[in-house]
Design a protein around this motif. Structure first.
Motif, PDB file in Angstrom:
ATOM      1  N   GLU A  56       0.824  -1.201   0.000  1.00  0.00           N
ATOM      2  CA  GLU A  56       0.000   0.000   0.000  1.00  0.00           C
ATOM      3  C   GLU A  56       0.860   1.254   0.000  1.00  0.00           C
ATOM      4  N   ALA A  57       1.955   1.231   0.757  1.00  0.00           N
ATOM      5  CA  ALA A  57       2.865   2.382   0.792  1.00  0.00           C
ATOM      6  C   ALA A  57       3.492   2.617  -0.579  1.00  0.00           C
ATOM      7  N   ALA A  58       3.886   1.557  -1.264  1.00  0.00           N
ATOM      8  CA  ALA A  58       4.478   1.701  -2.594  1.00  0.00           C
ATOM      9  C   ALA A  58       3.462   2.252  -3.588  1.00  0.00           C
ATOM     10  N   VAL A  59       2.231   1.765  -3.519  1.00  0.00           N
ATOM     11  CA  VAL A  59       1.182   2.265  -4.417  1.00  0.00           C
ATOM     12  C   VAL A  59       0.916   3.738  -4.138  1.00  0.00           C
ATOM     13  N   HIS A  60       0.848   4.105  -2.881  1.00  0.00           N
ATOM     14  CA  HIS A  60       0.606   5.505  -2.513  1.00  0.00           C
ATOM     15  C   HIS A  60       1.728   6.406  -3.054  1.00  0.00           C
ATOM     16  N   LYS A  61       2.968   5.948  -2.933  1.00  0.00           N
ATOM     17  CA  LYS A  61       4.105   6.725  -3.428  1.00  0.00           C
ATOM     18  C   LYS A  61       3.998   6.903  -4.941  1.00  0.00           C
ATOM     19  N   LEU A  62       3.655   5.834  -5.647  1.00  0.00           N
ATOM     20  CA  LEU A  62       3.530   5.913  -7.103  1.00  0.00           C
ATOM     21  C   LEU A  62       2.357   6.810  -7.514  1.00  0.00           C
ATOM     22  N   GLU A  63       1.282   6.763  -6.752  1.00  0.00           N
ATOM     23  CA  GLU A  63       0.145   7.639  -7.050  1.00  0.00           C
ATOM     24  C   GLU A  63       0.522   9.103  -6.874  1.00  0.00           C
ATOM     25  N   ARG A  64       1.399   9.401  -5.912  1.00  0.00           N
ATOM     26  CA  ARG A  64       1.856  10.788  -5.732  1.00  0.00           C
ATOM     27  C   ARG A  64       2.767  11.221  -6.876  1.00  0.00           C
ATOM     28  N   LEU A  65       3.520  10.282  -7.447  1.00  0.00           N
ATOM     29  CA  LEU A  65       4.421  10.608  -8.545  1.00  0.00           C
ATOM     30  C   LEU A  65       3.701  10.719  -9.892  1.00  0.00           C
ATOM     31  N   GLN A  66       2.557  10.093 -10.009  1.00  0.00           N
ATOM     32  CA  GLN A  66       1.847  10.000 -11.288  1.00  0.00           C
ATOM     33  C   GLN A  66       1.597  11.356 -11.961  1.00  0.00           C
ATOM     34  N   PRO A  67       1.139  12.385 -11.253  1.00  0.00           N
ATOM     35  CA  PRO A  67       0.906  13.664 -11.937  1.00  0.00           C
ATOM     36  C   PRO A  67       2.174  14.252 -12.571  1.00  0.00           C
ATOM     37  N   ARG A  68       3.303  14.138 -11.900  1.00  0.00           N
ATOM     38  CA  ARG A  68       4.557  14.653 -12.485  1.00  0.00           C
ATOM     39  C   ARG A  68       4.965  13.852 -13.709  1.00  0.00           C
ATOM     40  N   ILE A  69       4.775  12.554 -13.651  1.00  0.00           N
ATOM     41  CA  ILE A  69       5.109  11.700 -14.798  1.00  0.00           C
ATOM     42  C   ILE A  69       4.204  12.029 -15.978  1.00  0.00           C
ATOM     43  N   ASP A  70       2.911  12.191 -15.702  1.00  0.00           N
ATOM     44  CA  ASP A  70       1.973  12.550 -16.775  1.00  0.00           C
ATOM     45  C   ASP A  70       2.330  13.898 -17.392  1.00  0.00           C
ATOM     46  N   ALA A  71       2.691  14.865 -16.548  1.00  0.00           N
ATOM     47  CA  ALA A  71       3.059  16.193 -17.050  1.00  0.00           C
ATOM     48  C   ALA A  71       4.309  16.109 -17.921  1.00  0.00           C
ATOM     49  N   ALA A  72       5.302  15.347 -17.489  1.00  0.00           N
ATOM     50  CA  ALA A  72       6.530  15.205 -18.270  1.00  0.00           C
ATOM     51  C   ALA A  72       6.243  14.508 -19.594  1.00  0.00           C
ATOM     52  N   TRP A  73       5.391  13.499 -19.577  1.00  0.00           N
ATOM     53  CA  TRP A  73       5.037  12.784 -20.801  1.00  0.00           C
ATOM     54  C   TRP A  73       4.293  13.700 -21.778  1.00  0.00           C
ATOM     55  N   THR A  74       3.372  14.487 -21.258  1.00  0.00           N
ATOM     56  CA  THR A  74       2.626  15.428 -22.102  1.00  0.00           C
ATOM     57  C   THR A  74       3.565  16.449 -22.715  1.00  0.00           C
ATOM     58  N   GLN A  75       4.483  16.956 -21.932  1.00  0.00           N
ATOM     59  CA  GLN A  75       5.452  17.926 -22.447  1.00  0.00           C
ATOM     60  C   GLN A  75       6.324  17.293 -23.533  1.00  0.00           C
ATOM     61  N   LEU A  76       6.737  16.082 -23.336  1.00  0.00           N
ATOM     62  CA  LEU A  76       7.552  15.389 -24.325  1.00  0.00           C
ATOM     63  C   LEU A  76       6.767  15.166 -25.619  1.00  0.00           C
ATOM     64  N   LEU A  77       5.505  14.799 -25.488  1.00  0.00           N
ATOM     65  CA  LEU A  77       4.669  14.596 -26.671  1.00  0.00           C
ATOM     66  C   LEU A  77       4.489  15.897 -27.448  1.00  0.00           C
ATOM     67  N   ARG A  78       4.321  17.010 -26.745  1.00  0.00           N
ATOM     68  CA  ARG A  78       4.188  18.304 -27.413  1.00  0.00           C
ATOM     69  C   ARG A  78       5.482  18.683 -28.147  1.00  0.00           C
ATOM     70  N   ARG A  79       6.616  18.349 -27.538  1.00  0.00           N
ATOM     71  CA  ARG A  79       7.906  18.736 -28.119  1.00  0.00           C
ATOM     72  C   ARG A  79       8.263  17.901 -29.325  1.00  0.00           C
ATOM     73  N   ILE A  80       8.106  16.577 -29.248  1.00  0.00           N
ATOM     74  CA  ILE A  80       8.557  15.735 -30.382  1.00  0.00           C
ATOM     75  C   ILE A  80       7.420  15.017 -31.080  1.00  0.00           C
ATOM     76  N   GLY A  81       6.229  15.033 -30.513  1.00  0.00           N
ATOM     77  CA  GLY A  81       5.091  14.347 -31.135  1.00  0.00           C
ATOM     78  C   GLY A  81       5.141  12.860 -30.849  1.00  0.00           C
ATOM     79  N   TYR A  82       4.024  12.219 -31.126  1.00  0.00           N
ATOM     80  CA  TYR A  82       3.933  10.780 -30.870  1.00  0.00           C
ATOM     81  C   TYR A  82       4.320  10.028 -32.129  1.00  0.00           C
ATOM     82  N   HIS A  83       5.199   9.073 -31.993  1.00  0.00           N
ATOM     83  CA  HIS A  83       5.566   8.209 -33.104  1.00  0.00           C
ATOM     84  C   HIS A  83       6.023   6.858 -32.576  1.00  0.00           C
ATOM     85  N   SER A  84       5.852   5.842 -33.363  1.00  0.00           N
ATOM     86  CA  SER A  84       6.253   4.501 -32.968  1.00  0.00           C
ATOM     87  C   SER A  84       7.759   4.407 -33.007  1.00  0.00           C
ATOM     88  N   PRO A  85       8.337   3.664 -32.106  1.00  0.00           N
ATOM     89  CA  PRO A  85       9.805   3.512 -32.096  1.00  0.00           C
ATOM     90  C   PRO A  85      10.293   2.700 -33.276  1.00  0.00           C
TER      91      PRO A  85
END
Length: 85
Positions: A56-85
């Motif tokens: 439960e502690a690990a899940v709670h920690k990851l849930e707190r990190l999720q908004p920052r990860i989502d924000a970083a992912w969104t910023q990356l998508l805006r900068r380079i766009g989505y494409h398959s590797p």
């Protein structure tokens, strides 16, 4: 050699035979079996809670990190766009 206590219930049939062979009343044997099952249930529940809390502690920690990860992912998508590797 005097036996001071009944054996721990591992095999129900063997325990019941032991109790019957020693003239222990059925009601008392059934009470001991119920008590043993309750002790086992309580022990298993305690172990479950002990294992669950770190998860439960690990899940709670990851849930707190999720908004920052989502924000970083969104910023990356805006900068380079989505494409398959």
């Amino acid at each position: 050699m005097k036996i001071t206590s009944t054996p721990h219930i591992k095999d129900l049939a063997a325990f019941a035979f032991y109790q019957g062979a020693h003239g222990i009343a059925l009601g008392e044997t059934l009470d001991e079996i119920d008590t043993s099952h309750e002790q086992d249930r309580a022990r298993l529940e305690e172990e479950s809670v002990r294992r669950e809390k770190p998860l439960e502690a690990a899940v709670h920690k990851l849930e707190r990190l999720q908004p920052r990860i989502d924000a970083a992912w969104t910023q990356l998508l805006r900068r380079i766009g989505y494409h398959s590797p």
